[in-house]
Design a protein around this motif. Structure first.
Motif, PDB file in Angstrom:
ATOM      1  N   LEU A 132       0.836  -1.188   0.000  1.00 38.97           N
ATOM      2  CA  LEU A 132       0.000   0.000   0.000  1.00 38.97           C
ATOM      3  C   LEU A 132       0.878   1.248   0.000  1.00 38.97           C
ATOM      4  N   THR A 155      -8.572  -8.846   3.292  1.00 40.99           N
ATOM      5  CA  THR A 155      -8.999  -9.961   4.138  1.00 40.99           C
ATOM      6  C   THR A 155      -9.598  -9.419   5.434  1.00 40.99           C
ATOM      7  N   PHE A 156      -8.957  -8.426   5.997  1.00 43.79           N
ATOM      8  CA  PHE A 156      -9.476  -7.804   7.217  1.00 43.79           C
ATOM      9  C   PHE A 156     -10.821  -7.124   6.959  1.00 43.79           C
ATOM     10  N   ASN A 182     -13.852  -9.537   6.512  1.00 46.26           N
ATOM     11  CA  ASN A 182     -14.229 -10.372   7.655  1.00 46.26           C
ATOM     12  C   ASN A 182     -14.954  -9.494   8.686  1.00 46.26           C
ATOM     13  N   GLU A 226     -10.105   1.034  15.651  1.00 42.94           N
ATOM     14  CA  GLU A 226      -9.349  -0.048  16.314  1.00 42.94           C
ATOM     15  C   GLU A 226      -7.969  -0.086  15.694  1.00 42.94           C
ATOM     16  N   ARG A 227      -6.967   0.136  16.538  1.00 40.58           N
ATOM     17  CA  ARG A 227      -5.599   0.102  16.028  1.00 40.58           C
ATOM     18  C   ARG A 227      -4.782  -0.910  16.812  1.00 40.58           C
ATOM     19  N   THR A 241     -13.051  -8.446  11.807  1.00 36.40           N
ATOM     20  CA  THR A 241     -11.873  -7.573  11.726  1.00 36.40           C
ATOM     21  C   THR A 241     -12.119  -6.351  10.831  1.00 36.40           C
ATOM     22  N   GLU A 257      -3.893  -8.530   2.305  1.00 35.75           N
ATOM     23  CA  GLU A 257      -4.106  -8.672   3.755  1.00 35.75           C
ATOM     24  C   GLU A 257      -5.168  -7.684   4.236  1.00 35.75           C
ATOM     25  N   LEU A 258      -5.083  -6.456   3.743  1.00 37.69           N
ATOM     26  CA  LEU A 258      -6.057  -5.448   4.150  1.00 37.69           C
ATOM     27  C   LEU A 258      -7.466  -5.860   3.724  1.00 37.69           C
ATOM     28  N   PHE A 291     -16.077   8.080  11.946  1.00 36.00           N
ATOM     29  CA  PHE A 291     -16.390   6.924  12.796  1.00 36.00           C
ATOM     30  C   PHE A 291     -17.678   7.129  13.588  1.00 36.00           C
ATOM     31  N   ILE A 312      -1.307  -5.922  13.727  1.00 32.13           N
ATOM     32  CA  ILE A 312      -2.527  -6.178  12.949  1.00 32.13           C
ATOM     33  C   ILE A 312      -2.414  -7.430  12.076  1.00 32.13           C
ATOM     34  N   ILE A 316     -19.068   3.435  14.931  1.00 34.96           N
ATOM     35  CA  ILE A 316     -18.006   2.511  15.373  1.00 34.96           C
ATOM     36  C   ILE A 316     -16.852   3.318  15.966  1.00 34.96           C
ATOM     37  N   ALA A 317     -15.965   2.619  16.656  1.00 38.11           N
ATOM     38  CA  ALA A 317     -14.771   3.284  17.204  1.00 38.11           C
ATOM     39  C   ALA A 317     -13.538   2.731  16.505  1.00 38.11           C
ATOM     40  N   ILE A 354     -13.611  -3.461  11.290  1.00 38.72           N
ATOM     41  CA  ILE A 354     -13.334  -2.131  11.847  1.00 38.72           C
ATOM     42  C   ILE A 354     -11.821  -1.882  11.903  1.00 38.72           C
ATOM     43  N   ARG A 355     -11.079  -2.909  12.296  1.00 36.89           N
ATOM     44  CA  ARG A 355      -9.628  -2.764  12.353  1.00 36.89           C
ATOM     45  C   ARG A 355      -9.061  -2.492  10.958  1.00 36.89           C
ATOM     46  N   GLY A 356      -9.564  -3.221   9.977  1.00 38.14           N
ATOM     47  CA  GLY A 356      -9.123  -3.027   8.600  1.00 38.14           C
ATOM     48  C   GLY A 356      -9.493  -1.644   8.093  1.00 38.14           C
ATOM     49  N   PHE A 357     -10.717  -1.201   8.441  1.00 34.43           N
ATOM     50  CA  PHE A 357     -11.170   0.115   7.983  1.00 34.43           C
ATOM     51  C   PHE A 357     -10.338   1.225   8.624  1.00 34.43           C
ATOM     52  N   SER A 396      -6.190 -11.893  15.403  1.00 34.16           N
ATOM     53  CA  SER A 396      -7.293 -12.849  15.378  1.00 34.16           C
ATOM     54  C   SER A 396      -7.430 -13.797  14.193  1.00 34.16           C
ATOM     55  N   ILE A 397      -7.276 -13.329  12.948  1.00 35.67           N
ATOM     56  CA  ILE A 397      -7.568 -14.217  11.831  1.00 35.67           C
ATOM     57  C   ILE A 397      -6.575 -15.376  11.805  1.00 35.67           C
TER      58      ILE A 397
END
Lengths: 141, 179
Positions: free
Chosen positions: A3, B8-9, B12, A33-34, B15, B5-6, A25, A38, A30-31, B17-20, A42-43
């Protein structure tokens, strides 16, 4: 594809980005998430670790078995005799085996590399087979 | 993180919100400048950029991955900016080009516009081009995108983009050389 984040233009003020983030947001309900990790969260992490472990064990098992098979396939007659202790009895079993395998093998058994099938046959020759072979030979004219 | 990867996040639900958030952090500046090159005004850009991110969040599931994610983002940003200009022009009972020019004239009082003299001249020159030519030029020059990528963003052929870029370059040279 990596990217691209950099822009040719000057950086925007942090206060503007923060304000924009708050509005976006909030509008989405939503809030943000960082996480620094990353890509490992989880995945993928739990099953990736488990899969790596299974692959490692599987790989070791496969390698061990492959190594065994290869070594059996590559054994020549002398080595097999050596494995059996290279004693008198072993040599007699070996003779019996060579007889069982046929004349072709008998002629050049010193150089011969036994196939897996031949080794299998050799290892199943027992004393009874040996003596039967000897008796048959004695009975021949 | 790679684009795959982005995505995929983002695809799903666990994940997303984390990806966004990562997408927002990665693209807010680039999209800001791209939108700004079309609407020529900070307040307009701010509104369009906010709508753009909201659209991305709501429509990411429909992104099929046939093109790169960032070209899809630029396409949304371009369409949002042009749609905004049309609505605003109608609201102010102006022509779209007049609205762009008016926005540009107000840039001096804009705290977010701290460009060099050369950049200001280029900005003025861009407002005198048809918006498609200006968009192609800006995406290539400011965003450093390849012409092939711009063709994807504008949903047109590479040949068309090459022609638009050539015309834009020619006109900008002419405008900048004027006394």
């Amino acid at each position: 594809m990596k990217l691209r984040k950099k822009s040719r233009k000057q950086p925007l003020p942090k206060s503007f980005i923060q304000d924009l983030e708050n509005r976006v947001f909030e509008e989405l309900g939503i809030a943000p998430e960082r996480s620094k990790t990353i890509a490992l969260t989880s995945i993928s992490k739990p099953w990736a670790v488990a899969a790596s472990f299974v692959l490692l064990i599987g790989g070791l098992w496969y390698y061990t078995n492959q190594a065994k098979t290869t070594s059996i396939e590559q054994l020549n007659v002398e080595q097999i005799a050596g494995y059996l202790g290279n004693d008198y009895e072993a040599e007699r079993y070996l003779d019996a085996t060579i007889n069982t395998l046929g004349n072709e093998m008998t002629l050049d058994w010193h150089e011969a590399e036994l196939t897996e099938e031949a080794v299998s046959q050799f290892l199943t020759v027992d004393s009874d087979t040996y003596w039967m072979t000897e008796i048959n030979e004695n009975e021949s004219p | 993180m790679t684009e795959v990867e982005l995505l995929t996040f983002l695809k799903n639900p666990k994940t997303k919100i984390r990806g966004f958030t990562y997408l927002f952090d990665t693209y807010n500046e680039r999209l800001y400048h791209h939108i700004r090159s079309i609407v020529h005004n900070h307040t307009y850009t701010d509104d369009v950029l906010q709508n753009c991110f909201i659209k991305v969040y709501h429509n990411i599931e429909s992104f099929e991955g046939k093109s790169a994610l960032y070209t899809w983002l630029y396409r949304i940003a371009t369409n949002e900016a042009l749609s905004f200009l049309r609505k605003e022009a109608k609201h102010q009972q102006l022509d779209v080009d007049d609205l762009r020019m008016a926005a540009l004239n107000n840039q001096e009082a804009d705290p977010y516009f701290d460009a060099s003299e050369a950049e200001k001249k280029l900005e003025v020159a861009l407002t005198q081009l048809p918006h498609r030519q200006a968009t192609v030029f800006s995406l290539h020059y400011n965003q450093e995108l390849k012409l092939r990528e711009i063709a994807e963003i504008l949903d047109t052929s590479l040949g068309n983009v090459k022609a638009l870029h050539h015309l834009a370059q020619k006109k900008i040279k002419k405008i900048l050389n004027q006394p």
